[in-house]
Design a protein around this motif. Structure first.
Motif, PDB file in Angstrom:
ATOM      1  N   LEU A  33       0.794  -0.921   0.001  1.00 49.38           N
ATOM      2  CA  LEU A  33       0.080  -0.051   0.088  1.00 49.38           C
ATOM      3  C   LEU A  33       0.960   1.202  -0.006  1.00 49.38           C
ATOM      4  N   LEU A  34       1.925   1.099   0.972  1.00 53.55           N
ATOM      5  CA  LEU A  34       2.767   2.525   0.591  1.00 53.55           C
ATOM      6  C   LEU A  34       3.515   2.553  -0.702  1.00 53.55           C
ATOM      7  N   ALA A  35       3.911   1.413  -1.338  1.00 49.13           N
ATOM      8  CA  ALA A  35       4.579   1.573  -2.415  1.00 49.13           C
ATOM      9  C   ALA A  35       3.804   1.812  -3.827  1.00 49.13           C
ATOM     10  N   ALA A  36       2.564   1.486  -3.620  1.00 53.73           N
ATOM     11  CA  ALA A  36       1.473   1.680  -4.650  1.00 53.73           C
ATOM     12  C   ALA A  36       1.279   3.013  -5.263  1.00 53.73           C
ATOM     13  N   PRO A  37       1.354   4.141  -4.738  1.00 53.72           N
ATOM     14  CA  PRO A  37       1.285   5.226  -5.488  1.00 53.72           C
ATOM     15  C   PRO A  37       2.629   5.608  -6.335  1.00 53.72           C
ATOM     16  N   GLY A  38       3.595   5.183  -5.698  1.00 58.02           N
ATOM     17  CA  GLY A  38       4.528   5.344  -6.525  1.00 58.02           C
ATOM     18  C   GLY A  38       4.989   4.706  -7.531  1.00 58.02           C
ATOM     19  N   ALA A  39       4.556   3.283  -7.451  1.00 58.21           N
ATOM     20  CA  ALA A  39       4.528   2.395  -8.701  1.00 58.21           C
ATOM     21  C   ALA A  39       3.789   2.951  -9.781  1.00 58.21           C
ATOM     22  N   VAL A  40       2.479   3.408  -9.392  1.00 55.54           N
ATOM     23  CA  VAL A  40       1.566   3.654 -10.168  1.00 55.54           C
ATOM     24  C   VAL A  40       2.331   4.886 -11.203  1.00 55.54           C
ATOM     25  N   LEU A  41       2.854   5.890 -10.603  1.00 51.99           N
ATOM     26  CA  LEU A  41       3.464   7.053 -11.196  1.00 51.99           C
ATOM     27  C   LEU A  41       4.717   6.731 -12.215  1.00 51.99           C
ATOM     28  N   VAL A  42       5.424   5.725 -11.565  1.00 54.45           N
ATOM     29  CA  VAL A  42       6.498   5.469 -12.451  1.00 54.45           C
ATOM     30  C   VAL A  42       6.071   4.266 -13.669  1.00 54.45           C
ATOM     31  N   GLY A  47       5.249   4.951 -19.369  1.00 54.25           N
ATOM     32  CA  GLY A  47       4.286   4.595 -20.762  1.00 54.25           C
ATOM     33  C   GLY A  47       4.290   6.028 -21.384  1.00 54.25           C
ATOM     34  N   VAL A  48       4.638   7.066 -20.793  1.00 53.60           N
ATOM     35  CA  VAL A  48       4.441   8.416 -21.787  1.00 53.60           C
ATOM     36  C   VAL A  48       5.635   8.582 -22.402  1.00 53.60           C
ATOM     37  N   ALA A  49       5.380   9.251 -23.621  1.00 49.90           N
ATOM     38  CA  ALA A  49       6.381   9.455 -24.569  1.00 49.90           C
ATOM     39  C   ALA A  49       7.090  10.992 -24.340  1.00 49.90           C
ATOM     40  N   HIS A  50       6.203  11.828 -23.971  1.00 56.84           N
ATOM     41  CA  HIS A  50       6.609  13.245 -23.967  1.00 56.84           C
ATOM     42  C   HIS A  50       7.512  13.622 -22.510  1.00 56.84           C
ATOM     43  N   GLY A  51       8.739  14.021 -22.735  1.00 51.59           N
ATOM     44  CA  GLY A  51       9.634  14.208 -21.813  1.00 51.59           C
ATOM     45  C   GLY A  51       9.086  15.248 -20.721  1.00 51.59           C
ATOM     46  N   ALA A  52       8.344  16.266 -21.080  1.00 49.09           N
ATOM     47  CA  ALA A  52       7.948  17.216 -20.034  1.00 49.09           C
ATOM     48  C   ALA A  52       7.126  16.807 -19.118  1.00 49.09           C
ATOM     49  N   VAL A  53       6.262  15.581 -19.284  1.00 45.56           N
ATOM     50  CA  VAL A  53       5.432  14.927 -18.250  1.00 45.56           C
ATOM     51  C   VAL A  53       6.339  13.651 -17.788  1.00 45.56           C
ATOM     52  N   ARG A  54       6.980  12.990 -18.538  1.00 46.08           N
ATOM     53  CA  ARG A  54       7.312  11.997 -18.064  1.00 46.08           C
ATOM     54  C   ARG A  54       8.468  11.911 -17.057  1.00 46.08           C
ATOM     55  N   ILE A  55       9.376  12.746 -17.055  1.00 46.17           N
ATOM     56  CA  ILE A  55      10.309  13.107 -16.001  1.00 46.17           C
ATOM     57  C   ILE A  55       9.864  13.364 -14.737  1.00 46.17           C
ATOM     58  N   PRO A  56       8.895  14.382 -14.540  1.00 46.13           N
ATOM     59  CA  PRO A  56       8.255  14.583 -13.284  1.00 46.13           C
ATOM     60  C   PRO A  56       7.554  13.579 -12.659  1.00 46.13           C
ATOM     61  N   LEU A  57       6.708  12.669 -13.688  1.00 52.04           N
ATOM     62  CA  LEU A  57       6.074  11.275 -13.162  1.00 52.04           C
ATOM     63  C   LEU A  57       7.116  10.524 -12.741  1.00 52.04           C
ATOM     64  N   LEU A  58       8.120  10.158 -13.354  1.00 50.68           N
ATOM     65  CA  LEU A  58       9.324   9.197 -12.997  1.00 50.68           C
ATOM     66  C   LEU A  58       9.902   9.674 -11.821  1.00 50.68           C
ATOM     67  N   THR A  59      10.487  10.801 -11.698  1.00 48.47           N
ATOM     68  CA  THR A  59      10.836  11.469 -10.369  1.00 48.47           C
ATOM     69  C   THR A  59       9.999  11.367  -9.204  1.00 48.47           C
ATOM     70  N   VAL A  60       8.855  12.068  -9.151  1.00 50.25           N
ATOM     71  CA  VAL A  60       8.050  11.740  -8.242  1.00 50.25           C
ATOM     72  C   VAL A  60       7.689  10.429  -7.626  1.00 50.25           C
ATOM     73  N   GLY A  61       7.585   9.482  -8.706  1.00 46.78           N
ATOM     74  CA  GLY A  61       7.039   8.212  -8.426  1.00 46.78           C
ATOM     75  C   GLY A  61       8.315   7.425  -7.694  1.00 46.78           C
ATOM     76  N   SER A  62       9.479   7.790  -8.191  1.00 51.08           N
ATOM     77  CA  SER A  62      10.751   6.945  -7.594  1.00 51.08           C
ATOM     78  C   SER A  62      10.874   7.697  -6.341  1.00 51.08           C
ATOM     79  N   VAL A  63      10.542   8.923  -5.916  1.00 51.18           N
ATOM     80  CA  VAL A  63      10.897   9.329  -4.551  1.00 51.18           C
ATOM     81  C   VAL A  63       9.730   8.605  -3.636  1.00 51.18           C
ATOM     82  N   LEU A  64       8.614   8.742  -4.106  1.00 46.58           N
ATOM     83  CA  LEU A  64       7.663   7.957  -3.515  1.00 46.58           C
ATOM     84  C   LEU A  64       8.021   6.327  -3.191  1.00 46.58           C
TER      85      LEU A  64
END
Length: 155
Positions: A33-42, A47-64
């Motif tokens: 349950l703790l890992a689920a939000p980060g895993a979803v964002l990662v 799956g997102v091709a656009h860098g402006a959206v991809r990098i923040p999603l991967l970064t926030v997901g990885s931090v979570l």
């Protein structure tokens, strides 16, 4: 309770293998349950091709995910050693205590206990044997319990 053998240690009832397994599964569920939000964002970010959206999603997901890992290690290792209970053991009423004085083993020994479990998990057969060991051990101990000189007591 006919046919049920209760194992005692210094007059206290030892936790059964089944109760320990339930506490472990609850701890795993808390971790998931703790890992689920980060895993979803990662996953979305991957799956997102656009860098402006991809990098923040991967970064926030990885931090979570990192925060979830730290919290899970804290609660199953340090907190369990310091207070005698992980979150799963709170739910099931079990306590991890020192085999010497029946008091919580402390944070450093809790970390040692966790590290032994971690090392055993690197080799599947060792992990399986470690978790099954309480079934035939006189004190219902895993190898991690033996190294940390701890026992797990029931209510």
């Amino acid at each position: 309770m006919r046919g049920v053998v209760l194992s005692l240690y210094r007059g206290r009832r030892l936790a059964s293998w089944g109760a320990r397994a339930v506490a472990y599964i609850i701890d795993l569920l808390f971790g998931a349950l703790l890992a689920a939000p980060g895993a979803v964002l990662v996953a979305i970010g991957s799956g997102v091709a656009h860098g402006a959206v991809r990098i923040p999603l991967l970064t926030v997901g990885s931090v979570l995910l990192l925060i979830a890992a730290v919290v899970q290690i804290w609660q199953t290792a340090w907190r369990q050693g310091d207070r005698g209970q992980s979150w799963g053991k709170v739910v099931t009423g079990l306590r991890t205590v020192s085999a010497d004085d029946l008091r919580p083993i402390g944070g450093p020994r809790g970390m040692l206990r966790w590290l032994v479990d971690l090392v055993c998990s690197w080799v599947t057969i060792l992990e399986v044997l470690n978790y099954l060991w309480p079934l035939w051990d006189d004190r219902n101990q895993t190898w991690a319990d033996k190294v940390a000189r701890s026992v797990v007591l029931a209510k």
